[in-house]
Design a protein around this motif. Structure first.
Motif, PDB file in Angstrom:
ATOM      1  N   GLY A  75     -31.679  27.058   1.472  1.00  0.00           N
ATOM      2  CA  GLY A  75     -31.170  27.555   2.753  1.00  0.00           C
ATOM      3  C   GLY A  75     -29.923  26.818   3.195  1.00  0.00           C
ATOM      4  O   GLY A  75     -28.998  27.418   3.746  1.00  0.00           O
ATOM      5  N   ARG A  76     -29.885  25.523   2.944  1.00  0.00           N
ATOM      6  CA  ARG A  76     -28.719  24.727   3.331  1.00  0.00           C
ATOM      7  C   ARG A  76     -27.496  25.122   2.501  1.00  0.00           C
ATOM      8  O   ARG A  76     -26.378  25.178   3.025  1.00  0.00           O
ATOM      9  N   ILE A  77     -27.718  25.402   1.215  1.00  0.00           N
ATOM     10  CA  ILE A  77     -26.615  25.865   0.358  1.00  0.00           C
ATOM     11  C   ILE A  77     -26.125  27.221   0.853  1.00  0.00           C
ATOM     12  O   ILE A  77     -24.919  27.445   1.014  1.00  0.00           O
ATOM     13  N   GLN A  78     -27.056  28.143   1.100  1.00  0.00           N
ATOM     14  CA  GLN A  78     -26.691  29.480   1.563  1.00  0.00           C
ATOM     15  C   GLN A  78     -25.992  29.451   2.916  1.00  0.00           C
ATOM     16  O   GLN A  78     -25.141  30.287   3.196  1.00  0.00           O
ATOM     17  N   ALA A  79     -26.312  28.459   3.738  1.00  0.00           N
ATOM     18  CA  ALA A  79     -25.668  28.322   5.047  1.00  0.00           C
ATOM     19  C   ALA A  79     -24.288  27.674   4.936  1.00  0.00           C
ATOM     20  O   ALA A  79     -23.577  27.560   5.938  1.00  0.00           O
ATOM     21  N   GLY A  80     -23.918  27.243   3.733  1.00  0.00           N
ATOM     22  CA  GLY A  80     -22.590  26.666   3.532  1.00  0.00           C
ATOM     23  C   GLY A  80     -22.491  25.194   3.875  1.00  0.00           C
ATOM     24  O   GLY A  80     -21.393  24.644   3.943  1.00  0.00           O
ATOM     25  N   GLU A  81     -23.622  24.521   4.046  1.00  0.00           N
ATOM     26  CA  GLU A  81     -23.607  23.124   4.450  1.00  0.00           C
ATOM     27  C   GLU A  81     -22.860  22.227   3.466  1.00  0.00           C
ATOM     28  O   GLU A  81     -22.251  21.245   3.855  1.00  0.00           O
ATOM     29  N   PHE A  82     -22.881  22.586   2.194  1.00  0.00           N
ATOM     30  CA  PHE A  82     -22.290  21.724   1.174  1.00  0.00           C
ATOM     31  C   PHE A  82     -20.942  22.235   0.662  1.00  0.00           C
ATOM     32  O   PHE A  82     -20.360  21.655  -0.251  1.00  0.00           O
ATOM     33  N   SER A  83     -20.449  23.296   1.266  1.00  0.00           N
ATOM     34  CA  SER A  83     -19.184  23.891   0.827  1.00  0.00           C
ATOM     35  C   SER A  83     -18.027  22.927   1.050  1.00  0.00           C
ATOM     36  O   SER A  83     -17.878  22.363   2.134  1.00  0.00           O
ATOM     37  N   PRO A  84     -17.189  22.743   0.020  1.00  0.00           N
ATOM     38  CA  PRO A  84     -16.027  21.854   0.188  1.00  0.00           C
ATOM     39  C   PRO A  84     -15.042  22.357   1.238  1.00  0.00           C
ATOM     40  O   PRO A  84     -14.303  21.575   1.813  1.00  0.00           O
ATOM     41  N   GLU A  85     -15.077  23.663   1.522  1.00  0.00           N
ATOM     42  CA  GLU A  85     -14.163  24.232   2.515  1.00  0.00           C
ATOM     43  C   GLU A  85     -14.704  24.119   3.925  1.00  0.00           C
ATOM     44  O   GLU A  85     -14.013  24.451   4.882  1.00  0.00           O
ATOM     45  N   ARG A  86     -15.926  23.650   4.072  1.00  0.00           N
ATOM     46  CA  ARG A  86     -16.557  23.554   5.394  1.00  0.00           C
ATOM     47  C   ARG A  86     -15.799  22.558   6.262  1.00  0.00           C
ATOM     48  O   ARG A  86     -15.489  21.454   5.835  1.00  0.00           O
ATOM     49  N   VAL A  87     -15.517  22.953   7.477  1.00  0.00           N
ATOM     50  CA  VAL A  87     -14.801  22.107   8.422  1.00  0.00           C
ATOM     51  C   VAL A  87     -15.791  21.572   9.444  1.00  0.00           C
ATOM     52  O   VAL A  87     -16.482  22.337  10.111  1.00  0.00           O
ATOM     53  N   LEU A  88     -15.874  20.244   9.544  1.00  0.00           N
ATOM     54  CA  LEU A  88     -16.754  19.618  10.524  1.00  0.00           C
ATOM     55  C   LEU A  88     -15.971  19.334  11.795  1.00  0.00           C
ATOM     56  O   LEU A  88     -14.820  18.908  11.733  1.00  0.00           O
TER      57      LEU A  88
END
Length: 89
Positions: A75-88
């Motif tokens: 679920g965390r992968i599907q939510a994009g939690e680990f995406s390198p493009e994710r902006v915090l």
């Protein structure tokens, strides 16, 4: 004059956890970089890291907790939690 920000004990606990997580991530990143510099492929490094993480989670918390952690990853992968493009923010 400096203004002091007061935190509840729970907020302080969460800040400590986040700081420890940041240090652990930095150490893992350094190990990853050193491994790739030694010519080890990313898939092999990832496999080794997951084996160690699961083994140590089983040792520390038991098989049920380790299984719950692994199950939460999808679920965390599907939510994009680990995406390198994710902006915090």
């Amino acid at each position: 004059m400096t203004q002091t920000t007061l935190h509840t004990p729970d907020e302080l606990d969460e800040l400590i956890v986040q700081e420890k997580l940041q240090v652990a991530l930095e150490l893992q990143h350094d190990a990853w970089a050193e491994s790739t510099a030694d010519g080890i492929e990313p898939e092999i490094i990832a496999d080794a890291a997951m084996i160690i993480a699961i083994r140590e989670t089983v040792r520390a918390l038991g098989e049920d907790q380790a299984e719950a952690l692994v199950e939460s990853l999808r679920g965390r992968i599907q939510a994009g939690e680990f995406s390198p493009e994710r902006v915090l923010q």
